[in-house]
Design a protein around this motif. Structure first.
Motif, PDB file in Angstrom:
ATOM      1  N   TYR A 171       0.827  -1.212   0.000  1.00  0.00           N
ATOM      2  CA  TYR A 171       0.000   0.000   0.000  1.00  0.00           C
ATOM      3  C   TYR A 171       0.856   1.256   0.000  1.00  0.00           C
ATOM      4  O   TYR A 171       0.801   2.054  -0.909  1.00  0.00           O
ATOM      5  N   GLY A 172       1.600   1.455   1.066  1.00  0.00           N
ATOM      6  CA  GLY A 172       2.427   2.648   1.142  1.00  0.00           C
ATOM      7  C   GLY A 172       1.762   3.743   1.955  1.00  0.00           C
ATOM      8  O   GLY A 172       0.557   3.765   2.164  1.00  0.00           O
ATOM      9  N   ARG A 173       2.616   4.680   2.378  1.00  0.00           N
ATOM     10  CA  ARG A 173       2.215   5.728   3.293  1.00  0.00           C
ATOM     11  C   ARG A 173       1.030   6.554   2.794  1.00  0.00           C
ATOM     12  O   ARG A 173       0.055   6.771   3.527  1.00  0.00           O
ATOM     13  N   VAL A 174       1.103   6.968   1.530  1.00  0.00           N
ATOM     14  CA  VAL A 174       0.073   7.864   1.020  1.00  0.00           C
ATOM     15  C   VAL A 174      -1.293   7.177   1.011  1.00  0.00           C
ATOM     16  O   VAL A 174      -2.312   7.787   1.329  1.00  0.00           O
ATOM     17  N   LYS A 175      -1.274   5.885   0.680  1.00  0.00           N
ATOM     18  CA  LYS A 175      -2.535   5.117   0.686  1.00  0.00           C
ATOM     19  C   LYS A 175      -3.119   5.064   2.101  1.00  0.00           C
ATOM     20  O   LYS A 175      -4.331   5.164   2.296  1.00  0.00           O
ATOM     21  N   ILE A 176      -2.235   4.883   3.073  1.00  0.00           N
ATOM     22  CA  ILE A 176      -2.708   4.786   4.462  1.00  0.00           C
ATOM     23  C   ILE A 176      -3.261   6.128   4.924  1.00  0.00           C
ATOM     24  O   ILE A 176      -4.302   6.202   5.568  1.00  0.00           O
ATOM     25  N   GLU A 177      -2.563   7.203   4.538  1.00  0.00           N
ATOM     26  CA  GLU A 177      -3.068   8.543   4.858  1.00  0.00           C
ATOM     27  C   GLU A 177      -4.442   8.753   4.228  1.00  0.00           C
ATOM     28  O   GLU A 177      -5.363   9.291   4.849  1.00  0.00           O
TER      29      GLU A 177
END
Lengths: 332, 326
Positions: A171-177
């Motif tokens: 996923y990655g950070r931006v997806k989690i944000e």
């Protein structure tokens, strides 16, 4: 006098009262805000968004100013374990806006209660999201990114483990944000709040974990250091070997060429001599004679003892006799 | 408001000061009027004028007039000044209150994409580009810029290995972070243009610094070992090449010598031969005698024996001198 004075004061008081009431009819709406008019605490009419001077009923109507701009929310850092059980400190911030001032005013009344609601909602969404993912998902962003590699480690084989490699993510950070934002936005919408963005400002290791992290970093580094040293020694050995090889090659090639040249030279000389001495029968004969003479000159030195027979060519004129000095042709 | 107190006093001190008070009040009012109806905008700035809170206009540097009191309200923004934010460190003597962060230690500590820790310090240069947006669309745009800059930098660092962060990827990080910050600043409508991102000190945490230095040292060791080996090689091989050439040249010289000598010998032989053929017998005798004449005087011991004498042996040992000499 007394009467006049009283009158004066009454007049002044009246003027002030009228002035005050008149002024109370006007209010300014600033560019940055919207206004909700309340009558005895109850909102009346639509919120006023147009900046400038406006009118209201004096005394009974109150002006409630509500910010129109994007506002900040800076979450307090929280310690959360990730899915892979690493404790991290996460510091979040968000930008939000009061999009429905009426709802906002009714449900939250002011910004302070809004801030605490944001803290509740976004704080818990952050916790949920972080706990659901591995640490690397929170740290990394771009799935596709290939790291630049140190020139010095470029030819390092796969055996090097995690060094210079980015662990893969899903996923990655931006997806989690994004996930936190979508969920938070839904819950905040009912308060008249529009959530523009949520960002993880800081993600840091918990001090308790740091020791282990450092240990791992140190072991990774010493692995690289060892590799450098061993590469150095290996390369040095290779160069030393190359030196041996080149030296042997150079010297043996030279030897071969030298032998070849000398051989050719001797052969050529031999050919020249042979050709000259065999050009006719006289030549061979004369050569033998000359060589004998030459040999005498060499052999007969002052250390030699010469036994001369009276029978030699030398004495031939004195007394006819003959001798045979080694190769000399008899001249009898 | 002031209804009751002056009753008694007013009787005693009646008319004269009233005028004075009125004129003083008028002067004060005029002064306040003058004071609040003009303002200056400095050369590097722009003024934003609001009338009753509503945006009216922006004004260029210089002396300007406005409606007095708070009818017109002016905010002066340094739009032409390059502003700076510092992260992870503080340079004293700043004028921009947002320049330093609240907690430099927290700001600089980061996690890299290979889950290492790193300390990153950086600077962001920006300018207020759109004063209207800067003032009206976002509250606290400078603080917002700080926050988003931290988030963007961590996003970029989070996608890079510790080696990239500390050594090879610095420029790449600056470029990516700048792009990300510009994108976010636009999205947040800050009215700010981010001009530059500069990385300052980037270090591994103090606890692991030694092991990073060790890697550098090992790298030097490697270069050193290779240099020494190359030195050895360079010391031996070119010399050996030279010596090989020397040997080959010498051999070539030998070839010339051999051939030339042979040709010389043959030429001389041929010349003599030509004469010899004309009178072989006499030439031989002459040459023989000439040789003997040259050789014999230099010879040490000479024994002349008669042809009839068969046995030499008894004689030779009787003469000790030539033996001693030998």
């Amino acid at each position: 006098m007394n009467k006049w004075g009283c009158l004066w004061f009454l007049l002044i008081a009246l003027v002030f009262a009228v002035l005050g009431t008149l002024l109370g009819c006007f209010y300014a709406v600033y560019q940055t805000e919207q206004v909700i008019i309340t009558q005895f605490g109850k909102p009346v009419g639509e919120p006023i968004e147009e900046p400038g001077l406006h009118l209201k009923l004096p005394i009974i109507q109150d002006v409630n100013r509500i910010d129109k701009r994007f506002l900040e929310w800076d979450g307090s850092p929280v310690a959360i374990p990730t899915r892979d059980k690493t404790y991290i400190h996460v510091d979040t911030f968000a930008r939000w806006r009061i999009s429905d001032p009426k709802t906002f005013f009714v449900r939250l009344h002011d910004e302070r209660s809004a801030q605490s609601r944001l803290e509740d909602i976004l704080g818990s969404e952050t916790r949920n999201a972080v706990a659901k993912h591995d640490l690397i998902e929170i740290v990394r962003t771009d799935k596709e990114r290939k790291p630049l590699r140190d020139e010095n480690l470029k030819n390092a084989p796969i055996g090097l483990g995690t060094i210079g490699v980015l662990p893969p993510i899903q996923y990655g950070r931006v997806k989690i944000e994004e996930e936190i934002k979508t969920k938070g936005a839904k819950k905040l919408a009912e308060f008249g709040i529009d959530l523009l963005d949520v960002r993880l400002k800081r993600v840091n290791y918990n001090p308790d974990v740091l020791g282990r992290i450092y240990q791992r970093m140190i072991s990774e580094r010493s692995q690289i250091a060892q590799r450098f040293r061993s590469e150095g020694e290996g390369e040095a050995a290779r160069i030393a070997g190359q030196k041996e090889r080149d030296l042997n090659e150079i010297q043996s090639t030279a030897y071969r060429q030298v032998q070849q040249i000398r051989g050719e030279a001797d052969a050529k000389a031999t050919e020249i001599y042979a050709q000259a001495y065999t050009q006719n029968p006289h030549a061979a004969d004369f050569y033998n004679f000359l060589k004998s003479m030459e040999t005498y000159r060499k052999v007969l030195t002052k250390d030699a003892t010469l036994v001369l027979s009276t029978d030699s060519d030398l004495f031939n004129l004195l007394k006819r006799a003959g001798t045979k000095p080694s190769n000399a042709p008899p001249a009898r | 408001m002031m209804d009751e107190p002056p009753e008694l006093q007013d009787l005693k001190i009646p008319h004269i000061p009233l005028r004075l008070i009125a004129s003083i009040a008028a002067v004060l009012l005029l002064l306040a009027l003058a004071w609040t109806s003009c303002y200056t905008v400095q050369a590097e700035s722009e003024g934003v004028v609001l009338r009753f809170g509503k945006f009216l206009k922006t004004v260029e540097p210089g002396l300007h007039f406005k409606l007095p009191f708070s009818i017109d309200h002016v905010t002066v923004l340094p739009t032409r000044r390059q502003l700076k934010l510092e992260f992870g460190f503080v340079t004293p003597g700043y004028t921009n209150p947002y320049q330093p962060g609240k907690d430099a230690r927290e700001e600089r500590s980061m996690v890299t994409g290979d889950l290492n820790a790193a300390l990153v310090e950086w600077v962001v240069q920006y300018r207020i580009e759109d004063p209207k947006q800067y003032l009206f669309d976002v509250r606290n745009p400078d603080q917002t810029l700080r926050d988003l800059s931290e988030a963007a930098m961590r996003e970029v660092i989070g996608d890079r290995t510790v080696d990239e962060v500390i050594t090879i990827g610095r420029q790449d990080i600056e470029i990516s972070a700048l792009a990300r910050m510009q994108e976010l600043a636009k999205r947040y409508m800050l009215g700010i243009r981010v001009d530059q991102v500069q990385l300052k000190n980037v270090n591994p945490p103090a606890e692991v610094q030694a092991s990073f230095n060790e890697v550098n040292k090992a790298q030097q060791d490697r270069e050193n070992a290779i240099n020494i080996a190359n030195g050895d090689y360079n010391e031996a091989v070119p010399r050996a090449r030279g010596q090989a050439d020397q040997m080959i040249r010498a051999a070539e010289g030998y070839r010339f010598k051999r051939v030339n000598e042979a040709q010389g010998d043959v030429a001389s032989f041929n010349a003599i031969l030509a004469e010899y053929v004309k009178a072989p017998e006499i030439t031989r005798t002459r040459l023989y005698l000439e040789t003997m004449g040259d050789v014999l005087p230099a010879t040490g011991e000479k024994i002349i024996i008669d042809d009839s004498m068969r046995n030499l042996l008894p004689i030779l040992p009787l003469n000790p001198k030539p033996l001693e000499k030998r």
